[in-house]
Design a protein around this motif. Structure first.
Motif, PDB file in Angstrom:
ATOM      1  N   SER A  64      -7.831 -39.638  -4.201  1.00  0.00           N
ATOM      2  CA  SER A  64      -6.799 -38.725  -3.707  1.00  0.00           C
ATOM      3  C   SER A  64      -5.830 -39.451  -2.784  1.00  0.00           C
ATOM      4  O   SER A  64      -4.609 -39.242  -2.847  1.00  0.00           O
ATOM      5  CB  SER A  64      -7.451 -37.546  -2.986  1.00  0.00           C
ATOM      6  N   ARG A  67      -3.489 -41.473  -4.936  1.00  0.00           N
ATOM      7  CA  ARG A  67      -2.502 -40.603  -5.605  1.00  0.00           C
ATOM      8  C   ARG A  67      -1.413 -40.181  -4.620  1.00  0.00           C
ATOM      9  O   ARG A  67      -0.241 -40.172  -4.964  1.00  0.00           O
ATOM     10  CB  ARG A  67      -3.184 -39.382  -6.216  1.00  0.00           C
ATOM     11  N   ASP A  71       2.539 -41.008  -4.963  1.00  0.00           N
ATOM     12  CA  ASP A  71       3.600 -39.989  -4.943  1.00  0.00           C
ATOM     13  C   ASP A  71       4.716 -40.401  -3.986  1.00  0.00           C
ATOM     14  O   ASP A  71       5.904 -40.268  -4.300  1.00  0.00           O
ATOM     15  CB  ASP A  71       3.045 -38.624  -4.529  1.00  0.00           C
ATOM     16  N   THR A  88       1.826 -38.668 -11.826  1.00  0.00           N
ATOM     17  CA  THR A  88       1.207 -39.803 -11.160  1.00  0.00           C
ATOM     18  C   THR A  88      -0.302 -39.650 -11.235  1.00  0.00           C
ATOM     19  O   THR A  88      -0.823 -38.541 -11.362  1.00  0.00           O
ATOM     20  CB  THR A  88       1.645 -39.901  -9.681  1.00  0.00           C
ATOM     21  N   GLY A  89      -0.975 -40.755 -11.154  1.00  0.00           N
ATOM     22  CA  GLY A  89      -2.429 -40.705 -11.185  1.00  0.00           C
ATOM     23  C   GLY A  89      -3.032 -42.004 -10.701  1.00  0.00           C
ATOM     24  O   GLY A  89      -2.391 -43.050 -10.723  1.00  0.00           O
ATOM     25  N   ALA A  90      -4.256 -41.909 -10.247  1.00  0.00           N
ATOM     26  CA  ALA A  90      -5.035 -43.076  -9.846  1.00  0.00           C
ATOM     27  C   ALA A  90      -6.118 -43.268 -10.889  1.00  0.00           C
ATOM     28  O   ALA A  90      -6.839 -42.328 -11.212  1.00  0.00           O
ATOM     29  CB  ALA A  90      -5.649 -42.862  -8.466  1.00  0.00           C
TER      30      ALA A  90
END
Length: 165
Positions: A64, A67, A71, A88-90
Motif C-alpha cells: 500500500s 502504491r 500515485d 497504478t499498482g505495486a
C-alpha cells in the motif's frame, strides 16, 4: 485494459526522474493511440534492507505504501493525465521479472533509463537490460537525459511522443 479494446501500455516506475520521464512518454503515447496505461512499481520484501518495514508493517501495508508513492509520482510526472486511463499498482518480485510478467499481454513496456554500469547497462540499466532480453512485447527505453534536457512533454491530452534520442 483500454476502452478501445487495445492492449495497455505498461510502465515500470520507481520514483526516479528517468521513470517519471517514462510515465510522461507513455501517457502521451496512450493519449495519441487511445490506449490505457498501467504504471507499476515492482518491489521485494527484504527485511535486511528495510528493517523498519520488517518490524512494523505487514506485506499489505508495504504494498500500500508503494502504491501511494507511485500515485504521487504519476501525479508529479503528468498532473493533467486522465485518471480513467491510468491505473497504478505495486507488483511483488524482482523488478525485471515482475515487469516482464506484468507486460506479457501488453502493447509495450516503457522504462526509464538510469544509465549506469557497463556497456548496455551504461545505456539502459540492469532492469531495462533484463526486460529488453526477456519481454514478449516491444520495450521502449526513455533515456535518462530526456528527463533533464527536455523537461515535461506538452499536455498529454493532445500530445504525441517525440523522438527519444
Amino acid at each position: 485494459m483500454s476502452t478501445t479494446g487495445e492492449r495497455e501500455i505498461v510502465v515500470g516506475a520507481d520514483g526516479s526522474a528517468g521513470s517519471e520521464a517514462a510515465v510522461r512518454w507513455a501517457l502521451a503515447e496512450a493519449a495519441a493511440s487511445g490506449r490505457s496505461v498501467a504504471v507499476l512499481r515492482a518491489w521485494t520484501f527484504d527485511p535486511l534492507a528495510d528493517l523498519e518495514s520488517a518490524l512494523a508493517r505487514s506485506y499489505e501495508e508495504i504494498a500500500s505504501r508503494y502504491r501511494h508513492e507511485l500515485d504521487g509520482s504519476v501525479a508529479r510526472a503528468c498532473p493533467g493525465a486522465d485518471p480513467a486511463r491510468v491505473r497504478t499498482g505495486a507488483v511483488a518480485g524482482a523488478p525485471g521479472p515482475a515487469l516482464v510478467r506484468a507486460s506479457a499481454d501488453a502493447a509495450m513496456l516503457v522504462l526509464g533509463s538510469h544509465g549506469h554500469s557497463r556497456v548496455l547497462r551504461m545505456l539502459v540499466g540492469s532492469v531495462s537490460e533484463y526486460c529488453l532480453r526477456q519481454a514478449r512485447c516491444p520495450v521502449v527505453i526513455v533515456p535518462a537525459r530526456s528527463a533533464e534536457e527536455r523537461g515535461p512533454l506538452p499536455d498529454v491530452g493532445a500530445a504525441r511522443p517525440g523522438p527519444l534520442l
